[in-house]
Design a protein around this motif. Structure first.
Motif, PDB file in Angstrom:
ATOM      1  N   GLY A  61      -6.253 -77.697  -7.796  1.00  8.82           N
ATOM      2  CA  GLY A  61      -5.726 -76.624  -8.645  1.00  8.82           C
ATOM      3  C   GLY A  61      -6.846 -75.883  -9.346  1.00  8.82           C
ATOM      4  O   GLY A  61      -6.874 -74.655  -9.390  1.00  8.82           O
ATOM      5  N   MET A  62      -7.787 -76.658  -9.873  1.00  8.35           N
ATOM      6  CA  MET A  62      -8.909 -76.058 -10.600  1.00  8.35           C
ATOM      7  C   MET A  62      -9.784 -75.244  -9.652  1.00  8.35           C
ATOM      8  O   MET A  62     -10.169 -74.113  -9.966  1.00  8.35           O
ATOM      9  CB  MET A  62      -9.714 -77.180 -11.268  1.00  8.35           C
ATOM     10  N   GLU A  78      -8.984 -73.860  -6.851  1.00 11.09           N
ATOM     11  CA  GLU A  78      -8.299 -72.649  -6.425  1.00 11.09           C
ATOM     12  C   GLU A  78      -8.216 -71.621  -7.557  1.00 11.09           C
ATOM     13  O   GLU A  78      -8.342 -70.427  -7.337  1.00 11.09           O
ATOM     14  CB  GLU A  78      -6.914 -72.987  -5.894  1.00 11.09           C
ATOM     15  N   GLN A  79      -8.027 -72.110  -8.769  1.00 12.63           N
ATOM     16  CA  GLN A  79      -8.018 -71.200  -9.910  1.00 12.63           C
ATOM     17  C   GLN A  79      -9.335 -70.439  -9.996  1.00 12.63           C
ATOM     18  O   GLN A  79      -9.371 -69.238 -10.247  1.00 12.63           O
ATOM     19  CB  GLN A  79      -7.805 -72.008 -11.200  1.00 12.63           C
ATOM     20  N   ARG A  80     -10.432 -71.138  -9.770  1.00  9.15           N
ATOM     21  CA  ARG A  80     -11.731 -70.467  -9.842  1.00  9.15           C
ATOM     22  C   ARG A  80     -11.904 -69.479  -8.709  1.00  9.15           C
ATOM     23  O   ARG A  80     -12.485 -68.411  -8.901  1.00  9.15           O
ATOM     24  CB  ARG A  80     -12.861 -71.507  -9.844  1.00  9.15           C
ATOM     25  N   LEU A 129      -9.457 -67.824  -7.417  1.00 15.22           N
ATOM     26  CA  LEU A 129      -8.606 -66.693  -7.810  1.00 15.22           C
ATOM     27  C   LEU A 129      -9.303 -65.806  -8.842  1.00 15.22           C
ATOM     28  O   LEU A 129      -9.043 -64.615  -8.930  1.00 15.22           O
ATOM     29  CB  LEU A 129      -7.286 -67.192  -8.392  1.00 15.22           C
ATOM     30  N   LEU A 130     -10.184 -66.422  -9.636  1.00 10.64           N
ATOM     31  CA  LEU A 130     -10.895 -65.625 -10.636  1.00 10.64           C
ATOM     32  C   LEU A 130     -12.138 -64.963 -10.052  1.00 10.64           C
ATOM     33  O   LEU A 130     -12.933 -64.376 -10.771  1.00 10.64           O
ATOM     34  CB  LEU A 130     -11.270 -66.503 -11.825  1.00 10.64           C
ATOM     35  N   GLY A 131     -12.316 -65.087  -8.740  1.00 12.89           N
ATOM     36  CA  GLY A 131     -13.407 -64.367  -8.091  1.00 12.89           C
ATOM     37  C   GLY A 131     -14.687 -65.158  -7.920  1.00 12.89           C
ATOM     38  O   GLY A 131     -15.730 -64.586  -7.622  1.00 12.89           O
ATOM     39  N   ASP A 132     -14.614 -66.488  -8.095  1.00 15.25           N
ATOM     40  CA  ASP A 132     -15.800 -67.302  -7.833  1.00 15.25           C
ATOM     41  C   ASP A 132     -15.983 -67.470  -6.330  1.00 15.25           C
ATOM     42  O   ASP A 132     -15.015 -67.469  -5.579  1.00 15.25           O
ATOM     43  CB  ASP A 132     -15.635 -68.693  -8.471  1.00 15.25           C
ATOM     44  N   GLU A 170     -19.602 -71.603  -6.255  1.00 14.37           N
ATOM     45  CA  GLU A 170     -19.386 -71.677  -7.706  1.00 14.37           C
ATOM     46  C   GLU A 170     -18.168 -72.534  -8.027  1.00 14.37           C
ATOM     47  O   GLU A 170     -18.182 -73.346  -8.949  1.00 14.37           O
ATOM     48  CB  GLU A 170     -19.194 -70.260  -8.277  1.00 14.37           C
ATOM     49  N   GLU A 227     -19.662 -77.810  -9.713  1.00 17.30           N
ATOM     50  CA  GLU A 227     -19.724 -78.958 -10.612  1.00 17.30           C
ATOM     51  C   GLU A 227     -19.323 -80.239  -9.888  1.00 17.30           C
ATOM     52  O   GLU A 227     -19.950 -81.280 -10.063  1.00 17.30           O
ATOM     53  CB  GLU A 227     -18.815 -78.735 -11.820  1.00 17.30           C
ATOM     54  N   ARG A 250     -11.417 -70.026   1.633  1.00 20.85           N
ATOM     55  CA  ARG A 250     -10.170 -70.613   1.152  1.00 20.85           C
ATOM     56  C   ARG A 250     -10.332 -72.123   1.194  1.00 20.85           C
ATOM     57  O   ARG A 250     -10.949 -72.659   2.108  1.00 20.85           O
ATOM     58  CB  ARG A 250      -8.999 -70.225   2.045  1.00 20.85           C
TER      59      ARG A 250
END
Lengths: 205, 267
Positions: B160-161, B163-165, B167-170, B174, B178, B256
């Motif tokens: 989830g995390m 994919e969220q990143r 979606l924010l354009g990372d 990136e 981590e 993806r």
């Protein structure tokens, strides 16, 4: 071609979907749960494999590096994720994005929200912060998945107003997914029902 | 000075200790006795066999024998690394990646050591090449397996995390940075710690063996230092290779996250 176009978009056995959203227009999507509304937004944001194509102002999704496409066509998922401990760390963009303070205040946050612990946020706070996190990047298209699902009535109206203003001012095209037809008739010019094999125009009058 | 040869009776006495432990495990209901006995027997048979193989190999220092033996060891090590992962990559890729990382961590490093540092002639002299490779495979395997297992598990758990990143354009680098760095640390920290503890807390097995075998302690220590450096370098580069190759597979050409290339763990 102005705005966002979905051409023969199909994924996971659903589709093909076709849709045009003009710049500055908001289109509402509804449909029974599990039909694939979220997956449709995810396909448009290009985070799941799909056939067919999406175009932004005539440029194919495939012609743009994926991270840039997702910056222009930004999806705000129903459940947001946070990976640092403190709210502010998620907004540290080295001046590339807008200052979030104005938006945060409009959405009812106090000045010190940036130092809050992520673990203490309520679902509604997360939802509003997630929206701000995306809005400050000024995307050309907004894909909103149930953006007000965990908000109280007053805040729902604030968010609706804020997004309407943003779409009009920035000429942002917007796809708004919701189960609430009343809300969609307020925010969207056109509303479609998502079926597994296409979109059907919904009469909201 | 000659080593005191151990008789079958001496080994049986040592085995008796494990038998007693197995009995204890049975009495207090640990349920480990069966595995303990099987593993003990496997160890005895495998080591006796390898003793026979090595005896033959040392008597006939044939280049092709050494290479064949090394590749057998490598493929088994690659399989071990792959088998230890909870969420494995589907198909042949996972196994190839594990073996490839072990190739980097052990083969390359062992080859460099034989040519540049030990300088034995010919470089494939089995008395040096096989033990060196074996030590490297055995010791770098842990790090590579640990890091690989953790990477697939963490990416799966934190999908989830990630994919969220996205979606924010990372970029995928990136979005998974981590997690990837964390896994590399997990793989490398044990060997870093054992370098710090060597000689103070622990007397490493190879050095102990050499001293028991009659080498002077200083010679033994020098070899141990060499081996420690090689293991550290091998583990590090093996881990970096494994993490890079696996994470490339977890994202497709449009960056993806593709988790259906992972097998679900057997419960």
């Amino acid at each position: 071609m102005d705005g966002l176009s979905l051409v023969d978009l199909s994924f996971l056995g659903n589709g093909p979907y076709g849709l045009n959203v003009q710049s500055g227009e908001c289109v509402g999507l509804t449909g029974r749960s599990g039909v694939g509304k979220t997956q449709l937004l995810r396909a448009v944001a290009d985070v799941i494999a799909h056939k067919g194509d999406c175009f932004l102002n005539g440029t194919s999704c495939l012609a743009v590096p994926p991270q840039e496409w997702r910056r222009m066509v930004a999806m705000v998922p129903a459940e947001s994720f946070w990976w640092y401990d403190i709210v502010g760390d998620h907004f540290d963009s080295n001046g590339k994005h807008d200052d979030p303070i104005v938006l945060l205040e409009k959405l009812g946050f106090s000045q010190d929200v940036m130092s809050w612990q992520i673990s203490r946020l309520s679902t509604g706070e997360r939802q509003r912060l997630s929206l701000v996190r995306t809005l400050i990047t000024r995307p050309k298209v907004l894909l909103l998945d149930e953006p007000t699902a965990s908000l109280d009535k007053k805040m729902v109206h604030v968010v609706e107003g804020l997004l309407a203003k943003r779409c009009a001012q920035d000429k942002t095209a917007c796809i708004w997914v919701s189960h609430d037809l009343e809300q969609l008739s307020r925010v969207a010019e056109r509303v479609f029902r998502v079926e597994s094999d296409g979109l059907a125009l919904e009469d909201t009058q | 000075m000659n080593v005191i040869s151990l008789s079958a009776f001496d080994l049986s006495l040592a085995a008796l200790l494990v038998l007693m432990l197995a009995f204890t495990s049975f009495r207090i209901g640990l349920g480990l006795e069966k595995r303990m006995l099987i593993s003990g027997s496997r160890m005895t048979i495998q080591l006796l066999l390898i003793g026979i193989v090595l005896k033959y190999l040392f008597a006939n220092a044939n280049f092709f024998f050494v290479v064949f033996m090394s590749f057998c060891m490598l493929t088994i090590a690659g399989y071990e690394v792959w088998a230890r992962q909870k969420r494995k990559l589907r198909g042949r890729t996972g196994y190839l990646i594990s073996t490839g990382s072990m190739l980097v961590s052990s083969f390359v490093v062992a080859f460099l050591a034989l040519i540049l540092m030990v300088g034995v002639d010919p470089w494939y002299t089995p008395q040096y090449a096989i033990p060196l490779l074996g030590m490297l495979l055995g010791n770098t395997m842990n790090g590579v397996a640990l890091a690989s297992d953790r990477l697939t598990t963490e990416i799966y758990n934190q999908r989830g995390m990630v994919e969220q990143r996205l979606l924010l354009g990372d970029t995928w680098q990136e979005a998974s940075g981590e997690i990837r760095r964390d896994c590399m640390r997990t793989g490398m920290i044990p060997i870093i710690n054992s370098m710090a503890a060597a000689g103070v807390v622990s007397l490493p097995g190879m050095m102990t063996g050499q001293i028991l075998g009659g080498s002077s302690p200083l010679d033994a220590v020098k070899y141990q230092i060499l081996i420690m450096f090689l293991i550290a370098a091998g583990t590090g580069f093996g881990v970096v290779t494994a993490i890079w190759l696996i994470s490339r597979r977890l994202f497709d050409e449009r960056q993806r996250l593709v988790l259906d290339c992972l097998l679900s763990p057997k419960s």
